[in-house]
Design a protein around this motif. Sequence first.
Motif, PDB file in Angstrom:
ATOM      1  N   GLY A  14      -0.916   3.609   2.729  1.00 20.38           N
ATOM      2  CA  GLY A  14      -1.739   4.708   2.227  1.00 20.38           C
ATOM      3  C   GLY A  14      -1.033   6.051   2.400  1.00 20.38           C
ATOM      4  O   GLY A  14      -0.254   6.227   3.322  1.00 20.38           O
ATOM      5  N   TYR A  98       3.435   0.003  -5.287  1.00 20.07           N
ATOM      6  CA  TYR A  98       2.134  -0.655  -5.259  1.00 20.07           C
ATOM      7  C   TYR A  98       1.129   0.166  -6.050  1.00 20.07           C
ATOM      8  O   TYR A  98       1.111   1.385  -5.960  1.00 20.07           O
ATOM      9  CB  TYR A  98       1.630  -0.769  -3.823  1.00 20.07           C
ATOM     10  N   MET A  99       0.282  -0.543  -6.798  1.00 20.62           N
ATOM     11  CA  MET A  99      -0.795   0.170  -7.485  1.00 20.62           C
ATOM     12  C   MET A  99      -1.940   0.338  -6.486  1.00 20.62           C
ATOM     13  O   MET A  99      -2.223   1.414  -6.030  1.00 20.62           O
ATOM     14  CB  MET A  99      -1.177  -0.584  -8.730  1.00 20.62           C
ATOM     15  N   SER A 101      -4.139  -1.662  -2.948  1.00 18.87           N
ATOM     16  CA  SER A 101      -3.817  -2.443  -1.756  1.00 18.87           C
ATOM     17  C   SER A 101      -3.648  -3.930  -2.075  1.00 18.87           C
ATOM     18  O   SER A 101      -2.841  -4.629  -1.447  1.00 18.87           O
ATOM     19  CB  SER A 101      -4.885  -2.229  -0.688  1.00 18.87           C
ATOM     20  N   ALA A 104      -0.257  -4.626  -3.391  1.00 23.69           N
ATOM     21  CA  ALA A 104       0.724  -4.684  -2.298  1.00 23.69           C
ATOM     22  C   ALA A 104       0.835  -6.119  -1.786  1.00 23.69           C
ATOM     23  O   ALA A 104       1.933  -6.628  -1.533  1.00 23.69           O
ATOM     24  CB  ALA A 104       0.301  -3.755  -1.164  1.00 23.69           C
ATOM     25  N   ASN A 127      -7.098   2.928  11.704  1.00 25.09           N
ATOM     26  CA  ASN A 127      -8.348   3.129  12.426  1.00 25.09           C
ATOM     27  C   ASN A 127      -8.110   2.970  13.919  1.00 25.09           C
ATOM     28  O   ASN A 127      -7.202   2.257  14.335  1.00 25.09           O
ATOM     29  CB  ASN A 127      -9.395   2.105  11.965  1.00 25.09           C
ATOM     30  N   MET A 197     -15.178  -2.504   7.369  1.00 24.44           N
ATOM     31  CA  MET A 197     -14.148  -1.887   8.220  1.00 24.44           C
ATOM     32  C   MET A 197     -12.771  -1.981   7.562  1.00 24.44           C
ATOM     33  O   MET A 197     -11.772  -1.542   8.140  1.00 24.44           O
ATOM     34  CB  MET A 197     -14.106  -2.596   9.577  1.00 24.44           C
ATOM     35  N   ASP A 223      -7.316  -3.466  -6.015  1.00 19.70           N
ATOM     36  CA  ASP A 223      -7.662  -2.867  -4.734  1.00 19.70           C
ATOM     37  C   ASP A 223      -8.459  -3.909  -3.930  1.00 19.70           C
ATOM     38  O   ASP A 223      -9.306  -4.617  -4.497  1.00 19.70           O
ATOM     39  CB  ASP A 223      -8.521  -1.625  -5.029  1.00 19.70           C
TER      40      ASP A 223
HETATM   41  P1  ADQ Z   1      -9.820   3.180   2.184  1.00 22.97           P
HETATM   42  O1  ADQ Z   1      -9.224   3.336   3.542  1.00 22.97           O
HETATM   43  O2  ADQ Z   1     -10.238   4.407   1.455  1.00 22.97           O
HETATM   44  O3  ADQ Z   1     -11.069   2.177   2.244  1.00 22.97           O
HETATM   45  P2  ADQ Z   1      -7.361   2.386   0.977  1.00 22.97           P
HETATM   46  O4  ADQ Z   1      -6.956   3.761   0.625  1.00 22.97           O
HETATM   47  O5  ADQ Z   1      -7.067   1.258   0.052  1.00 22.97           O
HETATM   48  O6  ADQ Z   1      -8.893   2.299   1.253  1.00 22.97           O
HETATM   49  O7  ADQ Z   1      -6.684   2.092   2.400  1.00 22.97           O
HETATM   50  C1  ADQ Z   1      -6.898   0.878   3.141  1.00 22.97           C
HETATM   51  C2  ADQ Z   1      -5.667   0.557   3.946  1.00 22.97           C
HETATM   52  O8  ADQ Z   1      -4.667   0.138   3.046  1.00 22.97           O
HETATM   53  C3  ADQ Z   1      -5.075   1.728   4.707  1.00 22.97           C
HETATM   54  O9  ADQ Z   1      -4.556   1.251   5.937  1.00 22.97           O
HETATM   55  C4  ADQ Z   1      -3.954   2.228   3.804  1.00 22.97           C
HETATM   56  O10 ADQ Z   1      -2.915   2.799   4.584  1.00 22.97           O
HETATM   57  C5  ADQ Z   1      -3.512   0.952   3.133  1.00 22.97           C
HETATM   58  N1  ADQ Z   1      -3.061   1.058   1.736  1.00 22.97           N
HETATM   59  C6  ADQ Z   1      -3.659   1.678   0.708  1.00 22.97           C
HETATM   60  N2  ADQ Z   1      -2.976   1.488  -0.436  1.00 22.97           N
HETATM   61  C7  ADQ Z   1      -1.931   0.715  -0.100  1.00 22.97           C
HETATM   62  C8  ADQ Z   1      -0.840   0.174  -0.831  1.00 22.97           C
HETATM   63  N3  ADQ Z   1      -0.731   0.372  -2.118  1.00 22.97           N
HETATM   64  N4  ADQ Z   1       0.072  -0.552  -0.155  1.00 22.97           N
HETATM   65  C9  ADQ Z   1      -0.046  -0.787   1.152  1.00 22.97           C
HETATM   66  N5  ADQ Z   1      -1.035  -0.300   1.895  1.00 22.97           N
HETATM   67  C10 ADQ Z   1      -1.979   0.423   1.281  1.00 22.97           C
HETATM   68  C11 ADQ Z   1     -10.916   0.881   2.830  1.00 22.97           C
HETATM   69  C12 ADQ Z   1     -11.785  -0.125   2.120  1.00 22.97           C
HETATM   70  C13 ADQ Z   1     -13.259   0.241   2.310  1.00 22.97           C
HETATM   71  C14 ADQ Z   1     -13.534   0.328   3.800  1.00 22.97           C
HETATM   72  C15 ADQ Z   1     -12.606   1.341   4.439  1.00 22.97           C
HETATM   73  C16 ADQ Z   1     -12.769   1.381   5.954  1.00 22.97           C
HETATM   74  O11 ADQ Z   1     -11.454  -0.187   0.733  1.00 22.97           O
HETATM   75  O12 ADQ Z   1     -14.098  -0.733   1.707  1.00 22.97           O
HETATM   76  O13 ADQ Z   1     -14.893   0.693   4.021  1.00 22.97           O
HETATM   77  O14 ADQ Z   1     -11.247   0.960   4.198  1.00 22.97           O
HETATM   78  O15 ADQ Z   1     -11.994   2.413   6.504  1.00 22.97           O
END
Ligand code: ADQ
Length: 412
Positions: A14, A98-99, A101, A104, A127, A197, A223
């Motif tokens: 992220g 990555y588009m 998560s 990824a 977290n 979480m 995602d």
């Molecule tokens: P967010 O944290 O807003 O919500 P996101 O931005 O996808 O979602 O991040 C989740 C984790 O994935 C983070 O640790 C981030 O660093 C990592 N991440 C994001 N994009 C990535 C990528 N392209 N490649 C690798 N890592 C990536 C998420 C869930 C929610 C939930 C909250 C809780 O989507 O449903 O409630 O986490 O905090």
Amino acid sequence: MSNPKVLAIILAGGEGKRLMPLTEDRAKPAVPFGGHYRLIDFALSNVVNSGYNRVIVLTQYKSHSLDRHIATAWHMSNILGNYVAPVPAQQRTGKHWYMGSADAIYQSLNIINDEDPDYVLIIGADNIYRMDFSQMIDTHIASGFPATVAGIRQPLSLSSSFGVIEADESGKITAFREKPTDAVGLPDAPDQILASMGNYVFTTDALLDAMAQDAKNEESNHDMGGDIVPFFVERGEAGCYDFIKNEIPGSTPRDRDYWRDVGTIDAYFEASMDLIAVHPIFNLYNPGWPIMTTTDGRMPPAKFVYGDDSRMGHAIDSFVSNGVIISGARCVHSILSPGVRLNSWSHVSDSVLMNGVVLARRARVDRAILDKNVYVGEGVSIGVDLEEDRRRGFTVSPGGITVVPKGWRVEN
Ligand code: ADQ
């Protein structure tokens, strides 16, 4: 199943835009926290303390300091085939990073195939909490659902930041919406929601199948929370693991349900202050579930000395890391990271000073975060006049916390 084979995947890619300027130069999971830790140490410690020693960390943006930290702090002995491996975006599915998560993970499917685990544990990297994932995996296996999402109660007002879960009494998820703006509260607590979480357990075959279908879906954002979890929920195949049931050795009633998303400066600051509360709200002194990292072995211990006018250097209600020198200065309710120097008559309160920060004589810092190697010149005040702080180009958070970017020299 006794001793199921588990592969842990930590999503560490992220951007952390809302943590700027702390993420100007580094990935969010590499942001220093609590003196000598980085945010990712909490996720990694949870995985390793849960007994899982095969871990891949999916990185992407500005991953240099994150890679270096993983290589030095989390280098595991290979004797038992254990590893923590950072994996950058693989571009196996096209020439893009990555588009989302889920993309990824899709780009790293070869690792899942090679490892051939029974279950895949996927967690976020940013977290602050303690969690024994083996208890979640036991629940996953017992439920028979191919997907399990960890849930925790959060204020209704935060629902647009989270995946919001609705579950029936058996724990089956009946509805899941990613970051809704019109969520309603729980029947027994109208001001609360059950939030995801961002931690998931999947039975491997089911995950591979969902990934393959998602990759073909042109409407998908790829995602985890937005697409993969709803995929399982729509089929009635997702269960919820209630975090409240998680038992951690040595946790106290005060810190047992602690979980914080430190996505903003204010949340980061509050979580930092939680560490140094007199009766810690999140207790790092619990040997039953250690939070691990590495420290620079070249740093000598912290030192407190008399400064000019025999003024006593002292710190109270604070973390003071190795290599710090407090010389005739006063530190109250603050976190001093390795190598910080406080000179005579300087004063720091309610603040986080990262590695190598120097306060010259009579400097004053209050309710501020100073990134690495910031130099605060003689008599300069930070966090005292917020208008002045903005004028000098610092970030001031909505909660009134001043942030000075890495390496800045601040002089009057
Ligand atoms: P967010 O944290 O807003 O919500 P996101 O931005 O996808 O979602 O991040 C989740 C984790 O994935 C983070 O640790 C981030 O660093 C990592 N991440 C994001 N994009 C990535 C990528 N392209 N490649 C690798 N890592 C990536 C998420 C869930 C929610 C939930 C909250 C809780 O989507 O449903 O409630 O986490 O905090």
